[in-house]
Scaffold this active site. Structure first.
Site, PDB file in Angstrom:
ATOM      1  N   GLU A 240     -19.754  65.196  72.237  1.00 52.10           N
ATOM      2  CA  GLU A 240     -18.964  64.103  72.841  1.00 52.10           C
ATOM      3  C   GLU A 240     -18.277  64.698  74.064  1.00 52.10           C
ATOM      4  O   GLU A 240     -17.278  65.409  73.935  1.00 52.10           O
ATOM      5  CB  GLU A 240     -17.930  63.578  71.835  1.00 52.10           C
ATOM      6  CG  GLU A 240     -18.526  63.027  70.540  1.00 52.10           C
ATOM      7  CD  GLU A 240     -19.238  61.688  70.710  1.00 52.10           C
ATOM      8  OE1 GLU A 240     -19.287  61.170  71.836  1.00 52.10           O
ATOM      9  OE2 GLU A 240     -19.763  61.172  69.712  1.00 52.10           O
ATOM     10  N   CYS A 274     -11.290  60.315  77.792  1.00 54.17           N
ATOM     11  CA  CYS A 274     -12.702  60.452  78.166  1.00 54.17           C
ATOM     12  C   CYS A 274     -13.250  59.120  78.655  1.00 54.17           C
ATOM     13  O   CYS A 274     -14.002  59.062  79.614  1.00 54.17           O
ATOM     14  CB  CYS A 274     -13.507  60.956  76.980  1.00 54.17           C
ATOM     15  SG  CYS A 274     -13.222  60.011  75.479  1.00 54.17           S
TER      16      CYS A 274
HETATM   17  P1  NAD Z   1     -12.278  71.775  76.646  1.00 57.82           P
HETATM   18  O1  NAD Z   1     -13.761  71.787  76.691  1.00 57.82           O
HETATM   19  O2  NAD Z   1     -11.561  72.665  77.569  1.00 57.82           O
HETATM   20  O3  NAD Z   1     -11.764  72.147  75.185  1.00 57.82           O
HETATM   21  C1  NAD Z   1     -12.258  71.472  74.044  1.00 57.82           C
HETATM   22  C2  NAD Z   1     -12.226  72.439  72.865  1.00 57.82           C
HETATM   23  O4  NAD Z   1     -13.134  73.506  73.131  1.00 57.82           O
HETATM   24  C3  NAD Z   1     -10.871  73.069  72.609  1.00 57.82           C
HETATM   25  O5  NAD Z   1     -10.660  73.174  71.223  1.00 57.82           O
HETATM   26  C4  NAD Z   1     -11.035  74.453  73.227  1.00 57.82           C
HETATM   27  O6  NAD Z   1     -10.182  75.419  72.658  1.00 57.82           O
HETATM   28  C5  NAD Z   1     -12.485  74.743  72.906  1.00 57.82           C
HETATM   29  N1  NAD Z   1     -13.083  75.776  73.770  1.00 57.82           N
HETATM   30  C6  NAD Z   1     -12.775  76.058  75.055  1.00 57.82           C
HETATM   31  N2  NAD Z   1     -13.528  77.101  75.494  1.00 57.82           N
HETATM   32  C7  NAD Z   1     -14.325  77.461  74.453  1.00 57.82           C
HETATM   33  C8  NAD Z   1     -15.307  78.483  74.273  1.00 57.82           C
HETATM   34  N3  NAD Z   1     -15.613  79.323  75.254  1.00 57.82           N
HETATM   35  N4  NAD Z   1     -15.916  78.572  73.079  1.00 57.82           N
HETATM   36  C9  NAD Z   1     -15.611  77.721  72.076  1.00 57.82           C
HETATM   37  N5  NAD Z   1     -14.681  76.742  72.174  1.00 57.82           N
HETATM   38  C10 NAD Z   1     -14.049  76.617  73.357  1.00 57.82           C
HETATM   39  O7  NAD Z   1     -11.851  70.253  76.818  1.00 57.82           O
HETATM   40  P2  NAD Z   1     -10.384  69.679  76.858  1.00 57.82           P
HETATM   41  O8  NAD Z   1      -9.777  70.029  78.158  1.00 57.82           O
HETATM   42  O9  NAD Z   1      -9.670  70.017  75.611  1.00 57.82           O
HETATM   43  O10 NAD Z   1     -10.699  68.102  76.788  1.00 57.82           O
HETATM   44  C11 NAD Z   1     -10.971  67.331  77.905  1.00 57.82           C
HETATM   45  C12 NAD Z   1     -12.441  66.997  78.001  1.00 57.82           C
HETATM   46  O11 NAD Z   1     -12.900  66.434  76.772  1.00 57.82           O
HETATM   47  C13 NAD Z   1     -12.725  65.946  79.042  1.00 57.82           C
HETATM   48  O12 NAD Z   1     -13.889  66.277  79.744  1.00 57.82           O
HETATM   49  C14 NAD Z   1     -12.944  64.672  78.215  1.00 57.82           C
HETATM   50  O13 NAD Z   1     -13.709  63.683  78.864  1.00 57.82           O
HETATM   51  C15 NAD Z   1     -13.623  65.240  77.019  1.00 57.82           C
HETATM   52  N6  NAD Z   1     -13.495  64.343  75.873  1.00 57.82           N
HETATM   53  C16 NAD Z   1     -14.581  63.646  75.453  1.00 57.82           C
HETATM   54  C17 NAD Z   1     -14.486  62.742  74.415  1.00 57.82           C
HETATM   55  C18 NAD Z   1     -15.650  61.930  73.940  1.00 57.82           C
HETATM   56  O14 NAD Z   1     -15.547  61.299  72.901  1.00 57.82           O
HETATM   57  N7  NAD Z   1     -16.761  61.914  74.662  1.00 57.82           N
HETATM   58  C19 NAD Z   1     -13.250  62.574  73.774  1.00 57.82           C
HETATM   59  C20 NAD Z   1     -12.157  63.306  74.225  1.00 57.82           C
HETATM   60  C21 NAD Z   1     -12.289  64.200  75.274  1.00 57.82           C
END
Ligand code: NAD
Length: 527
Positions: A240, A274
C-alpha cells in the site's frame, strides 16, 4: 548483549510542541526473530480455533476500544499533533468498523459453499475453505498510526494468522496500544508482537525473518526496496504505497459541496493522507468560482495543536516533512505557480506549514509530479472531459480519485476512465473506513488489497474441497461410461454427444441429444 548490539531507543515526540512523550526501548534484530518464532507456535493453536471463537476475542476488543476511544485518540494526537476528534474518526472508526464487518461476513468468507450447476457433477458438493498464511510481517506508517495497523491486524487475526508488527518509530506508543488492548481483550500470548524501532534496523530484521507474508504500507522508495527483498526470498507481499489523487469537478457540480469535500480531503491530517485529493481540476466554466471558494475555505482553517479545542489542522509529522513541503512549493513557484493562500512555514513552535493553495500550475511542477505529503492544493482547469481524464491519469500513481457532478451516471462514465483503485463520486478517499469496500491502488500505488472480502482473501490461501459419496461412480450412473478406466467402446461418441447436450448452441440441437443423455445418466437397462 555486546556493545555493537547495544539497544536503540525510540523517542516519541509531539510535533505540535516538540515535547518528548516518552522514550521506548527498541527491539533488537535477535528479538525480532524470537518474536516471529514465538508467534509461529501461538499461531498453530489460534488457527485450530473456530472462526467464531476468534471473532469472540475481536468482539471483546471492539468493546474495549469503544470504551477507551478517547485515551487512544489522545495518544494518537500526542504523537502526530492531529485533532483528537479527527483521530477518533479516521483512526478508530476503521478498526471498530473492521470488527463489525468481520463479524458479519468473516465466517462465510472463511468457508464458502459453491453451487455446482453442471449436471455431470450433480451428486457432488464443493466448498472453499480459507487457511491462514501463518506469521505475517507488517510495517506501517505514522500518518494513520492506529487505523492502518489496527485494521490490518484485525483481518489477519480473524483469518487465523499471527502478526509481528513494526509500527513507524514516530508513533510507537500508538502501535503499542494495539497490542495492549488486544491482550486485555483476551488475545492469546505471542499472537501479536509489536516490535518498536527504526526502519533500517528493526524493519530490516523483520524483512529478513522467517515470516510467511509481508504487508507494507508506506512510501514507494521503501516499499520498492522491501518488495525486491521479499521477491528474492519468495515471500508474498501486499504493498500500500503513495498516491497523487486527482479530484475532477465537472461543470454541473454542486460547488459548495465540492469545495468543502476537496478541502477536507486535502487538509485533513495536515495533508498527510495517501488518498488525499492532491490535485484539483475544475471545468473552465466554474473554475474561478471554484478557486475563490477553495481559497476562502482554506483561509478559514484553524491551525494548531490537535490536543486543543477548535483546531481543524495540526502540524506536519516533523521538521524534515516541513522542509520537503517548502522545497516542493518553492520549486513550483520558481516554475511559475502562483500562491493563492499560505505558501510558507508558520512562524510558531512546532512543525507547522500554512494551508496552501496554488494556481497557475502545470504538470511538470514538483507539486504534481511528486507525491506532496503536506497541506498544499494545486488547482487547474480543463476544457472538456477528455482533457480532465488525461490530466487525472497523467501520474505514476493510481490510489483513489473523485469526480464531482450532479449527474451521477455521467460521474460514473468519467470514473470508469480514471486509472485508480477507487473512484468516489461526490466525496473523496473516505472509503478506507467502510469495510465492505476494498482498499488498494493501481500503477505505482501498490498491489493487493486490504479490507473487505478481498482483505480476508489477501491474508489466506484458498483450499477447494470437493465431496462425493464413496459408493457413487462419478459423472454417470452407468459405470461403463465414467471417464475412469477402462474407456467404453462408445466412449468418444458418448462424450461428444454429452458435450453437444451440455454446451451446444441451439435448443433444438441440444434437445436431439436429450434422450441419449437421459439413458446415460439413468442407465439403459432401467429405461
Ligand atoms: P516510510 O516508507 O518512510 O515508512 C513506512 C514504514 O517503513 C515505517 O514503519 C518505517 O519505519 C519503515 N521503514 C523505513 N525505512 C525502512 C527500511 N529501510 N526497511 C524497513 N522498513 C523501513 O513512509 P511514511 O513516511 O511513514 O508514510 C508516508 C507514505 O506512506 C506516503 O507515501 C503515503 O502515501 C504512504 N501511505 C500509503 C497508504 C496506502 O494505503 N496506500 C496509507 C498510508 C500511507
Amino acid at each position: 548483549m555486546s556493545e555493537s548490539e547495544e539497544r536503540e531507543t525510540v523517542k516519541s515526540f509531539n510535533p505540535a510542541s516538540g515535547d518528548v512523550n516518552d522514550e521506548i526501548e527498541a527491539a533488537t534484530p535477535a528479538e525480532v526473530d524470537e518474536a516471529v518464532e514465538a508467534a509461529r507456535e501461538a499461531q498453530k493453536s489460534w488457527a485450530s480455533r473456530s472462526v467464531e471463537e476468534r471473532l469472540h476475542v475481536l468482539d471483546v476488543f471492539q468493546d474495549h476500544l469503544i470504551r477507551r476511544r478517547e485515551e487512544v485518540a489522545r495518544t494518537i494526537a500526542s504523537e502526530t499533533g492531529k485533532p483528537v476528534g479527527e483521530g477518533l474518526v479516521t483512526d478508530l472508526i476503521p478498526v471498530i468498523d473492521a470488527v463489525r464487518f468481520l463479524k458479519k461476513r468473516g465466517p462465510e468468507v472463511m468457508e464458502t459453499r459453491l453451487d455446482l450447476d453442471n449436471i455431470m457433477v450433480m451428486d457432488r458438493k464443493s466448498k472453499i475453505v480459507r487457511e491462514p498464511l501463518g506469521v505475517l510481517g507488517m510495517i506501517t506508517p505514522w500518518n494513520y498510526p492506529f487505523g492502518i495497523p489496527g485494521s490490518q491486524v484485525i483481518y489477519a487475526l480473524l483469518a487465523g494468522n499471527a502478526v509481528v508488527l513494526k509500527p513507524a518509530r514516530e508513533t510507537t506508543l500508538t502501535g503499542l496500544k494495539i497490542e495492549e488492548i488486544l491482550v486485555d481483550a483476551g488475545l492469546p500470548e505471542d499472537l501479536l508482537h509489536v516490535v518498536p524501532g527504526g526502519g533500517s534496523t528493526v524493519g530490516q530484521a523483520l524483512i529478513e525473518s522467517d515470516i510467511d507474508q509481508m504487508t507494507f504500507t508506506g512510501s514507494n522508495e521503501v516499499g520498492e526496496m522491501i518488495q525486491e527483498q521479499c521477491a528474492e526470498r519468495g515471500v508474498p507481499t501486499t504493498m500500500e504505497l503513495g498516491g497523487s489523487d486527482p479530484a475532477v469537478v465537472l461543470d454541473d457540480a454542486n460547488l459548495d459541496n465540492a469545495t468543502s469535500g476537496i478541502v477536507w480531503s486535502r487538509f485533513m491530517n495536515c495533508g498527510q493522507t495517501c488518498a488525499a485529493a492532491k490535485r484539483a481540476y475544475a471545468h473552465d466554466s466554474v473554475f474561478d468560482e471554484f478557486r475563490d471558494e477553495v481559497v476562502r475555505k482554506v483561509e478559514n482553517l484553524r491551525v494548531g495543536n490537535g490536543a486543543e479545542e477548535n483546531v481543524d489542522m495540526g502540524p506536519l509529522i516533523d521538521d524534515g516533512a516541513v522542509e520537503e513541503i517548502e522545497r516542493q512549493v518553492e520549486e513550483s513557484v520558481e516554475m511559475g505557480a502562483e500562491v493563492l493562500a499560505g505558501g510558507e512555514r508558520l512562524d510558531r513552535e512546532g512543525s507547522f506549514y500554512a494551508p496552501t493553495v496554488l494556481g497557475n500550475v502545470t504538470h511538470d511542477m514538483p507539486v504534481i509530479r511528486e507525491e506532496t505529503f503536506g497541506p498544499v492544493l494545486p488547482l487547474m482547469s480543463f476544457e472538456n472531459e477528455d482533457e480532465a481524464v488525461k490530466k487525472a491519469n497523467d501520474t505514476r500513481f493510481g490510489l483513489t480519485a473523485s469526480v464531482w457532478t450532479r449527474d451521477t451516471d455521467r460521474g460514473e462514465r468519467v470514473a470508469r476512465r480514471i486509472e485508480a483503485g477507487t473512484v468516489v463520486i461526490n466525496d473523496h478517499g473516505y472509503t478506507y473506513g467502510i469495510n465492505e469496500t476494498p482498499w488498494g491502488g493501481f500503477k505505482d500505488s501498490g498491489h493487493g488489497r486490504t479490507h473487505g472480502v478481498w482483505g480476508i482473501e489477501e491474508v489466506t490461501r484458498m483450499k477447494h474441497i470437493n465431496k462425493g459419496s464413496a459408493d457413487t461412480v462419478p459423472r454417470s450412473l452407468r459405470p461403463e461410461t465414467t471417464w475412469w478406466f477402462p474407456y467404453s467402446d462408445d466412449y468418444l461418441e458418448t462424450m461428444g454427444d454429452g458435450i453437444e447436450f451440455l454446451y451446444g448452441n441451439g435448443v433444438v440441437r441440444r434437445a436431439t441429444k436429450a434422450p441419449k443423455m437421459l439413458k446415460e445418466l439413468i442407465g439403459r437397462d432401467k429405461l
